[in-house]
Write a protein that holds these residues in place. Structure first.
Motif, PDB file in Angstrom:
ATOM      1  N   PHE A 100       0.954  -1.129   0.148  1.00  0.00           N
ATOM      2  CA  PHE A 100      -0.081  -0.034   0.035  1.00  0.00           C
ATOM      3  C   PHE A 100       0.879   1.294   0.044  1.00  0.00           C
ATOM      4  O   PHE A 100       0.453   2.313  -0.696  1.00  0.00           O
ATOM      5  CB  PHE A 100      -0.988   0.047   1.176  1.00  0.00           C
ATOM      6  CG  PHE A 100      -2.229  -0.857   0.926  1.00  0.00           C
ATOM      7  CD1 PHE A 100      -3.133  -0.353   0.055  1.00  0.00           C
ATOM      8  CD2 PHE A 100      -2.345  -2.107   1.523  1.00  0.00           C
ATOM      9  CE1 PHE A 100      -4.330  -1.243   0.032  1.00  0.00           C
ATOM     10  CE2 PHE A 100      -3.643  -2.667   1.229  1.00  0.00           C
ATOM     11  CZ  PHE A 100      -4.712  -2.373   0.467  1.00  0.00           C
ATOM     12  N   THR A 101       1.879   1.147   0.837  1.00  0.00           N
ATOM     13  CA  THR A 101       2.849   2.378   0.701  1.00  0.00           C
ATOM     14  C   THR A 101       3.410   2.729  -0.599  1.00  0.00           C
ATOM     15  O   THR A 101       3.529   3.791  -1.060  1.00  0.00           O
ATOM     16  CB  THR A 101       3.708   2.051   2.054  1.00  0.00           C
ATOM     17  OG1 THR A 101       3.560   1.793   3.120  1.00  0.00           O
ATOM     18  CG2 THR A 101       4.723   3.419   1.941  1.00  0.00           C
ATOM     19  N   SER A 102       3.730   1.456  -1.388  1.00  0.00           N
ATOM     20  CA  SER A 102       4.381   2.077  -2.776  1.00  0.00           C
ATOM     21  C   SER A 102       3.134   2.089  -3.548  1.00  0.00           C
ATOM     22  O   SER A 102       3.517   3.031  -4.518  1.00  0.00           O
ATOM     23  CB  SER A 102       4.860   0.602  -2.968  1.00  0.00           C
ATOM     24  OG  SER A 102       6.286   0.433  -2.358  1.00  0.00           O
ATOM     25  N   VAL A 103       1.940   1.622  -3.377  1.00  0.00           N
ATOM     26  CA  VAL A 103       1.061   2.232  -4.242  1.00  0.00           C
ATOM     27  C   VAL A 103       0.941   3.560  -4.309  1.00  0.00           C
ATOM     28  O   VAL A 103       0.680   4.341  -5.310  1.00  0.00           O
ATOM     29  CB  VAL A 103      -0.318   1.220  -4.082  1.00  0.00           C
ATOM     30  CG1 VAL A 103      -1.461   2.066  -4.682  1.00  0.00           C
ATOM     31  CG2 VAL A 103      -0.198  -0.225  -4.685  1.00  0.00           C
ATOM     32  N   ASP A 104       0.958   4.209  -2.860  1.00  0.00           N
ATOM     33  CA  ASP A 104       0.575   5.607  -2.490  1.00  0.00           C
ATOM     34  C   ASP A 104       1.561   6.231  -3.357  1.00  0.00           C
ATOM     35  O   ASP A 104       1.372   7.224  -3.933  1.00  0.00           O
ATOM     36  CB  ASP A 104       0.643   5.949  -1.223  1.00  0.00           C
ATOM     37  CG  ASP A 104      -0.560   5.112  -0.395  1.00  0.00           C
ATOM     38  OD1 ASP A 104      -1.643   5.010  -0.926  1.00  0.00           O
ATOM     39  OD2 ASP A 104      -0.587   5.344   0.856  1.00  0.00           O
ATOM     40  N   GLN A 105       2.864   5.923  -3.215  1.00  0.00           N
ATOM     41  CA  GLN A 105       4.077   6.577  -3.707  1.00  0.00           C
ATOM     42  C   GLN A 105       4.057   6.610  -5.186  1.00  0.00           C
ATOM     43  O   GLN A 105       4.142   7.713  -5.807  1.00  0.00           O
ATOM     44  CB  GLN A 105       5.237   5.840  -3.370  1.00  0.00           C
ATOM     45  CG  GLN A 105       6.577   6.586  -3.340  1.00  0.00           C
ATOM     46  CD  GLN A 105       7.549   5.591  -2.654  1.00  0.00           C
ATOM     47  OE1 GLN A 105       7.738   4.531  -2.626  1.00  0.00           O
ATOM     48  NE2 GLN A 105       8.759   6.475  -2.438  1.00  0.00           N
ATOM     49  N   ALA A 106       3.491   5.437  -5.841  1.00  0.00           N
ATOM     50  CA  ALA A 106       3.516   5.479  -7.419  1.00  0.00           C
ATOM     51  C   ALA A 106       2.245   6.709  -7.873  1.00  0.00           C
ATOM     52  O   ALA A 106       2.622   7.291  -8.822  1.00  0.00           O
ATOM     53  CB  ALA A 106       3.258   4.150  -7.708  1.00  0.00           C
ATOM     54  N   PHE A 107       1.285   6.398  -7.143  1.00  0.00           N
ATOM     55  CA  PHE A 107       0.006   7.303  -7.532  1.00  0.00           C
ATOM     56  C   PHE A 107       0.576   8.902  -7.365  1.00  0.00           C
ATOM     57  O   PHE A 107       0.276   9.688  -8.248  1.00  0.00           O
ATOM     58  CB  PHE A 107      -0.952   6.947  -6.463  1.00  0.00           C
ATOM     59  CG  PHE A 107      -2.187   7.836  -6.806  1.00  0.00           C
ATOM     60  CD1 PHE A 107      -2.887   7.518  -8.045  1.00  0.00           C
ATOM     61  CD2 PHE A 107      -2.768   9.009  -6.076  1.00  0.00           C
ATOM     62  CE1 PHE A 107      -3.955   8.155  -8.461  1.00  0.00           C
ATOM     63  CE2 PHE A 107      -3.820   9.296  -6.374  1.00  0.00           C
ATOM     64  CZ  PHE A 107      -4.422   9.239  -7.616  1.00  0.00           C
ATOM     65  N   VAL A 108       1.221   9.112  -6.344  1.00  0.00           N
ATOM     66  CA  VAL A 108       1.625  10.565  -5.963  1.00  0.00           C
ATOM     67  C   VAL A 108       2.810  11.054  -6.889  1.00  0.00           C
ATOM     68  O   VAL A 108       2.644  12.029  -7.555  1.00  0.00           O
ATOM     69  CB  VAL A 108       2.187  10.772  -4.490  1.00  0.00           C
ATOM     70  CG1 VAL A 108       2.824  12.123  -4.556  1.00  0.00           C
ATOM     71  CG2 VAL A 108       1.271  10.723  -3.561  1.00  0.00           C
ATOM     72  N   SER A 109       3.675  10.139  -7.318  1.00  0.00           N
ATOM     73  CA  SER A 109       4.763  10.395  -8.426  1.00  0.00           C
ATOM     74  C   SER A 109       4.226  10.596  -9.673  1.00  0.00           C
ATOM     75  O   SER A 109       4.395  11.480 -10.357  1.00  0.00           O
ATOM     76  CB  SER A 109       5.881   9.316  -8.347  1.00  0.00           C
ATOM     77  OG  SER A 109       6.321   8.938  -7.239  1.00  0.00           O
ATOM     78  N   ALA A 110       3.066   9.554 -10.018  1.00  0.00           N
ATOM     79  CA  ALA A 110       2.775   9.712 -11.469  1.00  0.00           C
ATOM     80  C   ALA A 110       1.771  11.038 -11.664  1.00  0.00           C
ATOM     81  O   ALA A 110       1.673  11.416 -12.694  1.00  0.00           O
ATOM     82  CB  ALA A 110       1.419   8.530 -11.460  1.00  0.00           C
ATOM     83  N   ASN A 111       1.494  11.613 -10.561  1.00  0.00           N
ATOM     84  CA  ASN A 111       0.496  12.823 -10.523  1.00  0.00           C
ATOM     85  C   ASN A 111       1.167  14.080 -10.372  1.00  0.00           C
ATOM     86  O   ASN A 111       0.573  15.304 -10.221  1.00  0.00           O
ATOM     87  CB  ASN A 111      -0.780  12.760  -9.892  1.00  0.00           C
ATOM     88  CG  ASN A 111      -1.744  11.792 -10.435  1.00  0.00           C
ATOM     89  OD1 ASN A 111      -2.135  11.877 -11.622  1.00  0.00           O
ATOM     90  ND2 ASN A 111      -1.891  10.397  -9.819  1.00  0.00           N
TER      91      ASN A 111
END
Ligand code: GTP
Ligand code: GTP
Length: 456
Positions: free
Chosen positions: A344-355
């Protein structure tokens, strides 16, 4: 969802040639099924403003032709034929004008007619032929007007595809438009542990899943919450939560994988640490990358990897999926619920990075120092000049660079720039795209006539 177009036809009529033309440079998923003469391929195409999924059935025609053989392997292939066709919205039946109409074509046509799905008959290898002549004998198949095309030369393909797609409903505008919360797709090859992981991600939450209506192809969006944050799990029928994991094992469906990735903004790629990393894992990862989705790697079944083998397994990941080095990898056990929080932490990070927003002034400072540190190469005696950068999109982040002779910029240099921006902005778990445009800074407005004359 995008419509699914399935290409069928007997061997050698040009199915893979057509598939490659339709998908162009787009990555395809290859299903490495044991015993199939040639791998099936799954990819994305677009004609005008209409995107679609396309499947090249490979060994399928063989299966139809050998159906009467009756041995187990042939039976299996037939099942695969049925499956691909069952998921089709439209069928593209390819025949070969140079070989002419034959018995196998007739047999396949009969089978396809019985399916009751829209079938378009394309007569391939018709380059340089008169339209009416090329089509004539194939009217006998009773599948409507044949469409002469040349897959190898790209003739008639746009008209053909426009015809195939015309009767199908349009997919909603942009299914993957950035939303305010991560939409997660869980992808992986058969038996990697996707269903087990989906259950683990959902945890204690009891979600009411209505199993009914719609077609089997509809995906289900499961809302879930974790540490006060909201997510949506895209659950295509292929990964549908089973109440018990050992309940009837569902078959891997590459089409459903394409659809799930399409609707998601972050994909969790599930690998099977016990079975090792395969070609198919690499093609799935390549597809997610190509689609520009965020990616998190879950190396599953870590509980079953002996301590002595773990270093080796980690190195294998680096070696075989090195092109996904920007994604975080987690060594987890979906079965035991270990490592789920980290995902979940990495999903958050990927999502924030992508946007993430990439301010123009910073982009240009970074570009200038990257170019100073390692200048682009010379072409035809002149150095490629990279002058101005600005953000061209999010999810994934796109950096647009204006300059001279940019068409000659080597891929390696693009990758270098992507990495420089990635590091500077701390972009983790998302692809970063570099788009080059010939010409000056579009915002400066200097010497517009000259720029226009130089053209693009
Ligand atoms: N002249 C001509 N040849 C073509 C055309 N399209 C494909 N071919 C040739 O036909 C042969 C078979 O093409 P493939 O795309 O491999 O055919 P396939 O239907 O995928 O064959 P299988 O893998 O056996 O199912 C190749 O030699 C191609 O170069 C075309 O439009 N014109
Ligand atoms: N040891 C171990 N086994 C696991 C783990 N996760 C899943 N498995 C087992 O792997 C097998 C496949 O798991 P599934 O969750 O059904 O895999 P899947 O990817 O959904 O499979 P398909 O539906 O066939 O695509 C089952 O026997 C699971 O119990 C894990 O973390 N450790």
């Amino acid at each position: 969802m995008k419509p699914v177009v399935v290409i069928v036809g007997r061997p050698n009529v040009g199915k893979s040639t057509l598939f490659n033309r339709l998908t162009r440079s787009r990555a395809a998923i290859v299903a490495d099924e044991p015993g199939v003469t040639r791998d099936r391929q799954y990819g994305d195409g677009v004609i005008g403003d209409r995107p679609y999924h396309v499947v090249d059935t490979g060994g399928i025609a063989q299966a139809l032709s050998e159906r009467k053989g009756g041995d187990a392997l042939r039976e299996l292939m037939t099942a695969q034929v049925r499956e691909a066709l069952a998921e089709a919205d439209a069928i593209l039946f390819l025949v070969d004008v140079r070989e002419g109409l034959n018995a196998l074509d007739r047999e396949i046509a009969g089978d396809l007619r019985r399916l009751g799905k829209p079938v378009t008959l394309a007569v391939n290898k018709a380059e340089g032929m008169d339209r009416a002549n090329a089509a004539a004998e194939f009217h006998a198949l009773g599948l409507g007007d044949p469409w002469p095309v040349s897959s190898a030369h790209g003739e008639g393909i746009s008209d053909l595809m426009a015809h195939v797609l015309a009767p199908l409903p349009r997919a909603p505008e942009d299914e993957a438009a950035p939303a305010d919360m991560p939409r997660i797709a869980v992808v992986g090859r058969p038996n990697a542990g996707k269903s087990t992981l989906v259950n683990a991600l959902l945890g204690e939450q009891r979600v009411i899943v209505s199993d009914q209506p719609g077609t089997t192809r509809d995906s289900i969006h499961l809302p879930l919450e974790r540490r006060g944050r909201a997510y949506v799990l895209i659950d295509t029928a292929g990964v549908r939560r089973r109440s018990r994991v050992d309940e009837a094992v569902e078959k891997f469906s590459a089409i459903k994988t394409l659809q799930a990735v399409d609707e998601a903004n972050v994909a969790i790629l599930v690998l099977d640490a016990v079975a090792g990393i395969s070609e198919q894992d690499a093609s799935l990862g390549g597809y997610v990358l190509e689609r520009g989705r965020g990616i998190v790697i879950a190396v599953n079944k870590w509980d079953a990897v002996p301590a002595g083998d773990r270093d080796w397994a980690k190195r294998e990941l680096e070696r075989k999926l090195g092109f996904l080095a920007f994604a975080r990898a987690h060594y987890i056990s979906a079965l035991k619920g270990q490592g789920i929080g980290g995902l979940f932490t990495s999903v958050d990070q990927a999502f924030v990075s992508a946007n993430r927003e990439l301010p123009t002034s910073r982009l240009n400072r970074i570009l200038a120092s990257a170019v100073a540190a390692t200048p682009p190469p010379m072409v035809r005696g002149r150095r490629i000049r990279l002058k101005f950068a600005h953000q061209g999109g999010r999810n994934p982040p796109v950096v647009v660079i204006h300059g001279n002779q940019v068409a000659s910029l080597p891929d390696a240099y693009r990758r270098y720039l992507a990495n420089v921006f990635r590091e500077a902005f701390d972009l983790v778990g998302t692809p970063v795209r570099i788009e080059c445009r010939e010409g000056e800074n579009p915002y400066e407005g200097r010497r517009p006539e000259r720029r226009r004359r130089r053209g693009r």
